[in-house]
Scaffold this motif. Structure first.
Motif, PDB file in Angstrom:
ATOM      1  N   HIS A  10      -3.627 -50.507 -22.828  1.00  0.00           N
ATOM      2  CA  HIS A  10      -3.493 -49.999 -21.466  1.00  0.00           C
ATOM      3  C   HIS A  10      -2.080 -50.296 -20.990  1.00  0.00           C
ATOM      4  O   HIS A  10      -1.343 -51.023 -21.631  1.00  0.00           O
ATOM      5  CB  HIS A  10      -4.525 -50.663 -20.551  1.00  0.00           C
ATOM      6  CG  HIS A  10      -5.931 -50.377 -20.973  1.00  0.00           C
ATOM      7  ND1 HIS A  10      -6.563 -49.199 -20.690  1.00  0.00           N
ATOM      8  CD2 HIS A  10      -6.802 -51.110 -21.703  1.00  0.00           C
ATOM      9  CE1 HIS A  10      -7.777 -49.224 -21.197  1.00  0.00           C
ATOM     10  NE2 HIS A  10      -7.947 -50.378 -21.834  1.00  0.00           N
ATOM     11  N   GLY A  11      -1.708 -49.724 -19.896  1.00  0.00           N
ATOM     12  CA  GLY A  11      -0.381 -49.979 -19.362  1.00  0.00           C
ATOM     13  C   GLY A  11       0.421 -48.702 -19.248  1.00  0.00           C
ATOM     14  O   GLY A  11      -0.120 -47.603 -19.129  1.00  0.00           O
ATOM     15  N   ARG A  12       1.729 -48.860 -19.281  1.00  0.00           N
ATOM     16  CA  ARG A  12       2.622 -47.730 -19.044  1.00  0.00           C
ATOM     17  C   ARG A  12       2.450 -46.594 -20.036  1.00  0.00           C
ATOM     18  O   ARG A  12       2.491 -45.428 -19.655  1.00  0.00           O
ATOM     19  CB  ARG A  12       4.072 -48.205 -19.074  1.00  0.00           C
ATOM     20  CG  ARG A  12       4.418 -49.096 -17.932  1.00  0.00           C
ATOM     21  CD  ARG A  12       5.861 -49.479 -18.007  1.00  0.00           C
ATOM     22  NE  ARG A  12       5.998 -50.835 -17.490  1.00  0.00           N
ATOM     23  CZ  ARG A  12       7.073 -51.550 -17.581  1.00  0.00           C
ATOM     24  NH1 ARG A  12       8.126 -51.066 -18.182  1.00  0.00           N
ATOM     25  NH2 ARG A  12       7.101 -52.751 -17.078  1.00  0.00           N
ATOM     26  N   HIS A  13       2.299 -46.948 -21.302  1.00  0.00           N
ATOM     27  CA  HIS A  13       2.169 -45.907 -22.320  1.00  0.00           C
ATOM     28  C   HIS A  13       0.913 -45.068 -22.070  1.00  0.00           C
ATOM     29  O   HIS A  13       0.942 -43.844 -22.137  1.00  0.00           O
ATOM     30  CB  HIS A  13       2.140 -46.541 -23.706  1.00  0.00           C
ATOM     31  CG  HIS A  13       2.390 -45.574 -24.803  1.00  0.00           C
ATOM     32  ND1 HIS A  13       2.326 -45.928 -26.122  1.00  0.00           N
ATOM     33  CD2 HIS A  13       2.702 -44.261 -24.814  1.00  0.00           C
ATOM     34  CE1 HIS A  13       2.575 -44.877 -26.878  1.00  0.00           C
ATOM     35  NE2 HIS A  13       2.801 -43.856 -26.112  1.00  0.00           N
ATOM     36  N   ARG A  14      -0.194 -45.731 -21.780  1.00  0.00           N
ATOM     37  CA  ARG A  14      -1.436 -45.010 -21.490  1.00  0.00           C
ATOM     38  C   ARG A  14      -1.269 -44.124 -20.267  1.00  0.00           C
ATOM     39  O   ARG A  14      -1.693 -42.981 -20.257  1.00  0.00           O
ATOM     40  CB  ARG A  14      -2.582 -45.992 -21.272  1.00  0.00           C
ATOM     41  CG  ARG A  14      -3.895 -45.293 -20.942  1.00  0.00           C
ATOM     42  CD  ARG A  14      -4.935 -46.308 -20.457  1.00  0.00           C
ATOM     43  NE  ARG A  14      -6.152 -45.662 -20.041  1.00  0.00           N
ATOM     44  CZ  ARG A  14      -6.329 -45.098 -18.851  1.00  0.00           C
ATOM     45  NH1 ARG A  14      -5.356 -45.081 -17.964  1.00  0.00           N
ATOM     46  NH2 ARG A  14      -7.474 -44.536 -18.545  1.00  0.00           N
ATOM     47  N   HIS A  15      -0.645 -44.675 -19.216  1.00  0.00           N
ATOM     48  CA  HIS A  15      -0.449 -43.896 -17.991  1.00  0.00           C
ATOM     49  C   HIS A  15       0.415 -42.664 -18.261  1.00  0.00           C
ATOM     50  O   HIS A  15       0.126 -41.574 -17.755  1.00  0.00           O
ATOM     51  CB  HIS A  15       0.182 -44.749 -16.891  1.00  0.00           C
ATOM     52  CG  HIS A  15      -0.700 -45.859 -16.426  1.00  0.00           C
ATOM     53  ND1 HIS A  15      -2.002 -45.673 -16.024  1.00  0.00           N
ATOM     54  CD2 HIS A  15      -0.464 -47.182 -16.294  1.00  0.00           C
ATOM     55  CE1 HIS A  15      -2.532 -46.830 -15.672  1.00  0.00           C
ATOM     56  NE2 HIS A  15      -1.615 -47.766 -15.832  1.00  0.00           N
ATOM     57  N   ALA A  16       1.456 -42.833 -19.066  1.00  0.00           N
ATOM     58  CA  ALA A  16       2.329 -41.703 -19.389  1.00  0.00           C
ATOM     59  C   ALA A  16       1.576 -40.630 -20.162  1.00  0.00           C
ATOM     60  O   ALA A  16       1.696 -39.436 -19.865  1.00  0.00           O
ATOM     61  CB  ALA A  16       3.540 -42.182 -20.190  1.00  0.00           C
ATOM     62  N   LEU A  17       0.779 -41.044 -21.149  1.00  0.00           N
ATOM     63  CA  LEU A  17      -0.006 -40.070 -21.918  1.00  0.00           C
ATOM     64  C   LEU A  17      -1.031 -39.358 -21.036  1.00  0.00           C
ATOM     65  O   LEU A  17      -1.220 -38.143 -21.138  1.00  0.00           O
ATOM     66  CB  LEU A  17      -0.707 -40.755 -23.089  1.00  0.00           C
ATOM     67  CG  LEU A  17       0.196 -41.218 -24.220  1.00  0.00           C
ATOM     68  CD1 LEU A  17      -0.592 -42.044 -25.222  1.00  0.00           C
ATOM     69  CD2 LEU A  17       0.852 -40.039 -24.899  1.00  0.00           C
ATOM     70  N   LEU A  19      -0.856 -38.869 -17.783  1.00  0.00           N
ATOM     71  CA  LEU A  19      -0.162 -37.958 -16.868  1.00  0.00           C
ATOM     72  C   LEU A  19       0.297 -36.690 -17.574  1.00  0.00           C
ATOM     73  O   LEU A  19       0.209 -35.593 -17.019  1.00  0.00           O
ATOM     74  CB  LEU A  19       1.025 -38.668 -16.215  1.00  0.00           C
ATOM     75  CG  LEU A  19       0.665 -39.676 -15.140  1.00  0.00           C
ATOM     76  CD1 LEU A  19       1.904 -40.432 -14.695  1.00  0.00           C
ATOM     77  CD2 LEU A  19       0.011 -38.987 -13.956  1.00  0.00           C
ATOM     78  N   GLN A  20       0.788 -36.829 -18.792  1.00  0.00           N
ATOM     79  CA  GLN A  20       1.204 -35.647 -19.556  1.00  0.00           C
ATOM     80  C   GLN A  20       0.014 -34.735 -19.821  1.00  0.00           C
ATOM     81  O   GLN A  20       0.099 -33.513 -19.662  1.00  0.00           O
ATOM     82  CB  GLN A  20       1.854 -36.065 -20.877  1.00  0.00           C
ATOM     83  CG  GLN A  20       3.196 -36.709 -20.702  1.00  0.00           C
ATOM     84  CD  GLN A  20       3.709 -37.313 -21.999  1.00  0.00           C
ATOM     85  OE1 GLN A  20       3.019 -37.348 -23.019  1.00  0.00           O
ATOM     86  NE2 GLN A  20       4.933 -37.808 -21.968  1.00  0.00           N
ATOM     87  N   GLN A  35      -5.745 -34.446  -9.221  1.00  0.00           N
ATOM     88  CA  GLN A  35      -6.644 -35.601  -9.283  1.00  0.00           C
ATOM     89  C   GLN A  35      -7.712 -35.410 -10.360  1.00  0.00           C
ATOM     90  O   GLN A  35      -8.011 -36.335 -11.122  1.00  0.00           O
ATOM     91  CB  GLN A  35      -7.304 -35.838  -7.920  1.00  0.00           C
ATOM     92  CG  GLN A  35      -6.351 -36.291  -6.849  1.00  0.00           C
ATOM     93  CD  GLN A  35      -5.588 -35.125  -6.194  1.00  0.00           C
ATOM     94  OE1 GLN A  35      -5.835 -33.953  -6.473  1.00  0.00           O
ATOM     95  NE2 GLN A  35      -4.643 -35.458  -5.341  1.00  0.00           N
ATOM     96  N   GLU A  36      -8.305 -34.225 -10.410  1.00  0.00           N
ATOM     97  CA  GLU A  36      -9.338 -33.966 -11.428  1.00  0.00           C
ATOM     98  C   GLU A  36      -8.727 -33.947 -12.825  1.00  0.00           C
ATOM     99  O   GLU A  36      -9.330 -34.424 -13.783  1.00  0.00           O
ATOM    100  CB  GLU A  36     -10.062 -32.651 -11.141  1.00  0.00           C
ATOM    101  CG  GLU A  36     -11.114 -32.784 -10.072  1.00  0.00           C
ATOM    102  CD  GLU A  36     -12.171 -33.823 -10.430  1.00  0.00           C
ATOM    103  OE1 GLU A  36     -12.760 -33.755 -11.524  1.00  0.00           O
ATOM    104  OE2 GLU A  36     -12.396 -34.725  -9.605  1.00  0.00           O
ATOM    105  N   ALA A  37      -7.529 -33.403 -12.949  1.00  0.00           N
ATOM    106  CA  ALA A  37      -6.852 -33.379 -14.242  1.00  0.00           C
ATOM    107  C   ALA A  37      -6.550 -34.800 -14.705  1.00  0.00           C
ATOM    108  O   ALA A  37      -6.746 -35.129 -15.882  1.00  0.00           O
ATOM    109  CB  ALA A  37      -5.570 -32.553 -14.149  1.00  0.00           C
TER     110      ALA A  37
END
Length: 70
Positions: A10-17, A19-20, A35-37
């Motif tokens: 978890h963390g930044r890498h997960r958040h970036a993936l 969001l992409q 939000q749903e995406a």
């Protein structure tokens, strides 16, 4: 990346993936809101579905390689 897609990191890498993936879902019209995406992409990572898709893509790609030469 695989560990993140399996939900192990978890963390930044997960958040970036996430969001992409959310951006792609929204741009493709598969989700009507950001939000749903975002929820759907996070769920795919947390459930392990994202890792399974990556594994299938890797297997397909490997099968498409020309005959290996030694």
């Amino acid at each position: 990346m695989r560990a993140t897609l399996r939900g192990e990191e978890h963390g930044r890498h997960r958040h970036a993936l996430a969001l992409q993936a959310a951006l792609v879902l929204e741009l493709m019209g598969l989700e009507s809101s950001s939000q749903e995406a975002a929820r759907r992409s996070a769920q795919a990572i947390d459930s392990g579905n994202a890792a399974r898709v990556l594994d299938r893509l890797a297997a397909f790609s490997a099968a498409q390689q020309p005959f290996a030469t030694s």
